[in-house]
Scaffold this motif. Structure first.
Motif, PDB file in Angstrom:
ATOM      1  N   UNK A 150       0.798  -1.236   0.000  1.00  0.00           N
ATOM      2  CA  UNK A 150       0.000   0.000   0.000  1.00  0.00           C
ATOM      3  C   UNK A 150       0.827   1.282   0.000  1.00  0.00           C
ATOM      4  N   UNK A 151       2.165   1.165   0.181  1.00  0.00           N
ATOM      5  CA  UNK A 151       2.980   2.366   0.327  1.00  0.00           C
ATOM      6  C   UNK A 151       3.641   2.815  -0.964  1.00  0.00           C
ATOM      7  N   UNK A 152       3.548   2.012  -2.034  1.00  0.00           N
ATOM      8  CA  UNK A 152       4.159   2.361  -3.316  1.00  0.00           C
ATOM      9  C   UNK A 152       3.062   2.392  -4.369  1.00  0.00           C
ATOM     10  N   UNK A 153       2.996   3.449  -5.154  1.00  0.00           N
ATOM     11  CA  UNK A 153       1.919   3.598  -6.137  1.00  0.00           C
ATOM     12  C   UNK A 153       2.341   3.321  -7.559  1.00  0.00           C
ATOM     13  N   UNK A 154       3.527   2.738  -7.775  1.00  0.00           N
ATOM     14  CA  UNK A 154       4.011   2.507  -9.135  1.00  0.00           C
ATOM     15  C   UNK A 154       3.306   1.342  -9.814  1.00  0.00           C
ATOM     16  N   UNK A 155       2.812   0.391  -9.036  1.00  0.00           N
ATOM     17  CA  UNK A 155       2.174  -0.805  -9.584  1.00  0.00           C
ATOM     18  C   UNK A 155       0.798  -0.972  -8.927  1.00  0.00           C
ATOM     19  N   UNK A 170       7.144  -7.828   2.979  1.00  0.00           N
ATOM     20  CA  UNK A 170       7.551  -6.698   2.146  1.00  0.00           C
ATOM     21  C   UNK A 170       6.499  -5.614   2.060  1.00  0.00           C
ATOM     22  N   UNK A 171       5.232  -6.015   2.143  1.00  0.00           N
ATOM     23  CA  UNK A 171       4.147  -5.018   2.089  1.00  0.00           C
ATOM     24  C   UNK A 171       4.168  -4.083   3.287  1.00  0.00           C
ATOM     25  N   UNK A 172       4.804  -4.498   4.358  1.00  0.00           N
ATOM     26  CA  UNK A 172       4.861  -3.669   5.570  1.00  0.00           C
ATOM     27  C   UNK A 172       5.913  -2.567   5.485  1.00  0.00           C
ATOM     28  N   UNK A 173       6.777  -2.627   4.467  1.00  0.00           N
ATOM     29  CA  UNK A 173       7.849  -1.630   4.359  1.00  0.00           C
ATOM     30  C   UNK A 173       7.276  -0.307   3.866  1.00  0.00           C
ATOM     31  N   UNK A 174       7.505   0.717   4.616  1.00  0.00           N
ATOM     32  CA  UNK A 174       7.072   2.068   4.253  1.00  0.00           C
ATOM     33  C   UNK A 174       8.316   2.880   3.898  1.00  0.00           C
ATOM     34  N   UNK A 175       8.458   3.299   2.628  1.00  0.00           N
ATOM     35  CA  UNK A 175       9.655   4.059   2.239  1.00  0.00           C
ATOM     36  C   UNK A 175       9.863   5.313   3.084  1.00  0.00           C
ATOM     37  N   UNK A 176       8.764   5.933   3.471  1.00  0.00           N
ATOM     38  CA  UNK A 176       8.887   7.159   4.277  1.00  0.00           C
ATOM     39  C   UNK A 176       9.548   6.854   5.619  1.00  0.00           C
ATOM     40  N   UNK A 177       9.192   5.704   6.206  1.00  0.00           N
ATOM     41  CA  UNK A 177       9.791   5.308   7.482  1.00  0.00           C
ATOM     42  C   UNK A 177      11.275   5.000   7.298  1.00  0.00           C
ATOM     43  N   UNK A 178      11.609   4.331   6.195  1.00  0.00           N
ATOM     44  CA  UNK A 178      13.011   4.001   5.923  1.00  0.00           C
ATOM     45  C   UNK A 178      13.841   5.270   5.778  1.00  0.00           C
ATOM     46  N   UNK A 179      13.331   6.221   5.011  1.00  0.00           N
ATOM     47  CA  UNK A 179      14.052   7.485   4.810  1.00  0.00           C
ATOM     48  C   UNK A 179      14.191   8.241   6.125  1.00  0.00           C
ATOM     49  N   UNK A 180      13.125   8.243   6.902  1.00  0.00           N
ATOM     50  CA  UNK A 180      13.138   8.985   8.161  1.00  0.00           C
ATOM     51  C   UNK A 180      14.111   8.379   9.167  1.00  0.00           C
ATOM     52  N   UNK A 181      14.235   7.059   9.171  1.00  0.00           N
ATOM     53  CA  UNK A 181      15.042   6.378  10.203  1.00  0.00           C
ATOM     54  C   UNK A 181      16.270   5.686   9.606  1.00  0.00           C
ATOM     55  N   UNK A 182      16.824   6.202   8.488  1.00  0.00           N
ATOM     56  CA  UNK A 182      17.956   5.526   7.858  1.00  0.00           C
ATOM     57  C   UNK A 182      19.164   5.437   8.799  1.00  0.00           C
TER      58      UNK A 182
END
Length: 749
Positions: free
Chosen positions: A45-50, A284-296
């Motif tokens: 649900x966090x990626x809108x490319x597909x 993998x569906x649980x991965x939120x890119x925004x969270x990854x970027x925020x907490x890199x």
């Protein structure tokens, strides 16, 4: 769109994405798990490319089934007997590593400001390496036969069991939301009781049923029965307050001891892969890119802490366990990643609401990074070993590398005492669990059942009836606990031969067992009577009855124990019958750098027909050929005059390096078939008056010498297939021929 069609759409999307990205992972020589996680990330649900999955709740339910099948399959690969055989080194490494990483994870969690419960879960997540990824990496790198491989695989086996226990403990802790030592110990005791009792009953009952109904156990029926048993144990585990994962793992480990274990493992392979894929995609569906970027930055800290901590703690714990420097360093570097159990524990924390949602994708990100680095970390172990060997002082290096020798040189008497105490504790524990179970069932059900038939005013009679029935059921197990010795007698006799003074501690152990058995008898009587003078007289009478019924108990006990041991060793005995040479060798040489390799000779092997004495196997690789299997014939310790034929299965024995050289020699002598297949074709034509075949018979033409054969002939309404040699061709026949195209065209023209 209806719910059913929506579910089908989501599953189609998940499986197609998983298929595409696992192909990419395979092409890049990466673990398939990474492909699943990337696929889930892109359709989540966090990626809108597909296109993304719409019904995430249903997918989560399917992923729960995936966890059940993953743990069931893990149990089928696991064996409690294997846990005993891995040796103390693997147990020490796994326990030290889990305790050390749990402590490190808890400290890191506190340092970054997480709650106590989140820090506890972080410690648990950082304690688990990946069995799947390490086995895959070792296979790809061709190092499964290295001297440190048994230690690494043994450590993973113990870690898997610790992970199951840890999940149960974390669930208990999360529900109570506080640490209570008494409650935790009670929970651990309850868990141990459930595990042992389920295993004992399962081993006694399930293989017996499999043997009795084996003629009816087709693949379809066996698949249904095994999955039904798995779900049944899952339901039972959930009913008594444990996780579904524990039930699945336990039933898998029970079935793994049966002769059908290997067959069941193959049958559920496809189902495990399907639901396992759904589980990892849901991860993998649980991965939120925004969270990854925020907490890199935090991801980087956790990655360094996980990899660095496992390498250091794993290496030192291996040295403490008595392994040399090379094996210790390879063990630490091999285990430096987070695995599937980290996902499961993170999901458990989220479902129980004790950790924040953003922690889940952080752990997945750390796991993905450490998975990518696993092959490189394994390769880095060799140069690190050389560096440490050069930098450490000779004294320290000698002490590390001689530690295992010092442990192996312990006295025979000390080893006998270890074996005696180990067997003693196992016997007392197993029989005590059965006796406790009988006592509990008697208290819960027997009293109320007997009260229906015995008047309330006859309480003494009711008590005597319940005590008598309970003790009668317990008698064979009391005999096994208190009287018979089994393997204890063997070790006791050897210890008495070594030193006569050993009789006193051995006698003390015997008396202690009798007192434990007496304690069970007293506890049963105390459930129905107040302990007074005449009750002790009753106990004494019960003792006399038990003594006079000993002969009957011996028979019952012997029958029960023999049946249980037969079921427990059934698969191992069958393996020894199938592979007597390899089984005998590996049982005697376990713990040493001695390995077996079974190679099937290709028909394209250039040395086909040569005698063993003319082949440089021994000279160039150092291996010994100890058996050649040819069809149903086994040639054990073949002579030098024995020749090699296509499809021979050669069993070679040697060190890991010798086996590797032997494999390379065999592969180097495989001749690739460079012959181009001739132009084969099927042609047909109607024969003209002047055709070559007209007026000729098949026998006179002899077209097979030219590479052709007549398949069929149509003559009017008559169709002749494979005509006889005296068949004569006439004009108007339609002929079908197969063979080289040029020859067919010649005969048909």
């Amino acid at each position: 769109m209806s719910e059913e069609i929506s579910l089908v759409r989501d599953l189609a999307l998940i499986l197609i994405a998983a298929g595409v990205f696992t192909i990419i992972s395979k092409a890049l020589k990466q673990p398939l798990i990474l492909g699943y996680i990337v696929a889930g990330f892109l359709v989540g649900p966090h990626v809108g490319l597909f296109p993304n999955v719409t019904d995430t709740a249903t997918v989560e339910q399917w992923s729960e089934i995936g966890i059940i099948f993953l743990l069931f399959a893990l149990g089928l690969e696991f064996s409690f007997k294997k846990l005993i055989k891995v040796g103390s080194s693997a147990i020490i490494v796994a326990v030290c590593l889990c305790i050390g990483m749990f402590t490190l994870g808890f400290a890191v969690g506190n340092a970054i400001g997480w709650t106590t419960m989140e820090s506890i879960f972080l410690g648990a997540m950082m304690s688990m390496s990946s069995t799947t990824i390490i086995i895959k990496a070792y296979g790809d790198l061709g190092i499964k036969n290295k001297s440190y491989s048994p230690l690494v695989f043994g450590t993973l086996v113990v870690e898997d069991l610790i992970a199951i226990l840890m999940m149960v403990m974390l669930s208990t802790l999360a529900v109570s939301n506080r640490f209570a030592g008494g409650e935790m110990l009670a929970g651990l005791a309850k868990l141990s009781f459930f595990l042992i009792l389920s295993f004992l009953v399962g081993i006694y009952v399930i293989p017996t049923l499999f043997k009795r109904f084996r003629p009816y156990l087709s693949n379809e029926i066996l698949l249904l029965v095994s999955i039904g048993l798995c779900f049944g144990m899952v339901s039972l585990a959930s009913y008594v307050g444990f996780s579904s994962a524990l039930g699945a793992f336990l039933m898998g480990s029970i079935l793994s001891e049966s002769i059908e274990g290997e067959r069941i493992e193959k049958l559920i392979g496809g189902i495990k892969d399907l639901f396992g894929a759904i589980f990892f995609v849901s991860v993998g569906m649980m991965i939120d890119p925004a969270v990854i970027v925020e907490h890199w930055g935090l991801i980087l800290v956790l990655t360094i802490a996980a990899m660095g901590g496992i390498i250091v703690i794993g290496t030192f714990s291996s040295i403490i366990a008595g392994n040399n420097l090379e094996d210790a360093v390879h063990t630490g570097f091999s285990l430096a990643q987070l695995g599937e159990f980290s996902f499961i524990i993170a999901g458990l924390g989220c479902s129980l609401g004790v950790i924040r949602d953003f922690i889940y994708p952080l752990i997945i990100a750390v796991s993905v990074i450490t998975t990518f680095t696993t092959p490189y970390m394994i390769k880095a172990a060799a140069p690190v070993t050389r560096f440490l060997s050069a930098k450490l002082s000779p004294r320290v290096l000698s002490r590390i590398n001689s530690e295992s020798v010092q442990q192996d040189s312990s006295s025979a008497e000390k080893n006998l005492w270890k074996s005696l105490i180990k067997s003693y504790l196992i016997r007392v524990l197993l029989y005590s669990v059965v006796l406790i179970a009988i006592t509990a069932l008697s208290k819960l059900y027997l009293t109320s059942l007997a009260a229906r038939f015995i008047p309330e005013n006859r309480s003494a009679l009711l008590g005597l009836f319940c005590v008598g029935v309970t003790l009668a059921l317990m008698s064979p197990f009391l005999y096994g606990l208190s009287v018979t010795g089994g393997s204890l007698n063997k070790y006791s006799r050897k210890l008495l031969q070594v030193r006569d003074m050993n009789k006193w501690p051995i006698l003390s152990l015997m008396i202690l067992r009798i007192f434990i058995g007496l304690a069970f008898v007293i506890s049963v009587i105390a459930m129905h009577f107040t302990l007074s003078g005449w009750v002790f007289l009753l106990i004494l009478s019960a003792g006399f009855v038990a003594f006079f019924s000993a002969k009957f108990s011996v028979h019952r006990f012997s029958s029960l124990e023999k049946h249980f041991m037969s079921n427990l060793n059934e698969r191992e005995l069958l393996e020894k019958k199938r592979k007597p040479v390899s089984s005998s060798l590996m049982s005697k040489m376990a713990g040493y750098d001695v390995h077996l390799e079974l190679i099937e000779i290709s028909p394209d092997y250039r040395n086909i027909g040569k005698a063993l004495k003319d082949l440089p196997f021994r000279k160039d690789s150092g291996v010994n050929i100890i058996k050649i299997s040819r069809g149903h014939k086994n040639i054990v310790i073949p002579s030098g005059d024995e020749r090699i034929y296509p499809f021979d299965r050669i069993l070679a024995v040697g060190t890991s390096e010798q086996i590797a050289r032997f494999n390379d020699m065999i592969k180097a002598d495989i001749v690739e078939n460079e012959e181009v297949e001739k132009d084969f074709s099927v042609e047909n034509a109607t024969l003209a008056q002047d055709a070559y075949l007209c007026g000729k018979t098949l026998s006179k033409v002899n077209m097979r010498s030219s590479g052709c054969v007549v398949l069929s002939v149509l003559r009017g309404d008559e169709f002749v297939t494979n005509p006889k040699p005296d068949f004569e061709f006439i004009a108007g026949d339609t002929v079908w021929m197969a063979g080289e195209k040029k020859s067919c065209d010649f005969f048909l023209s």
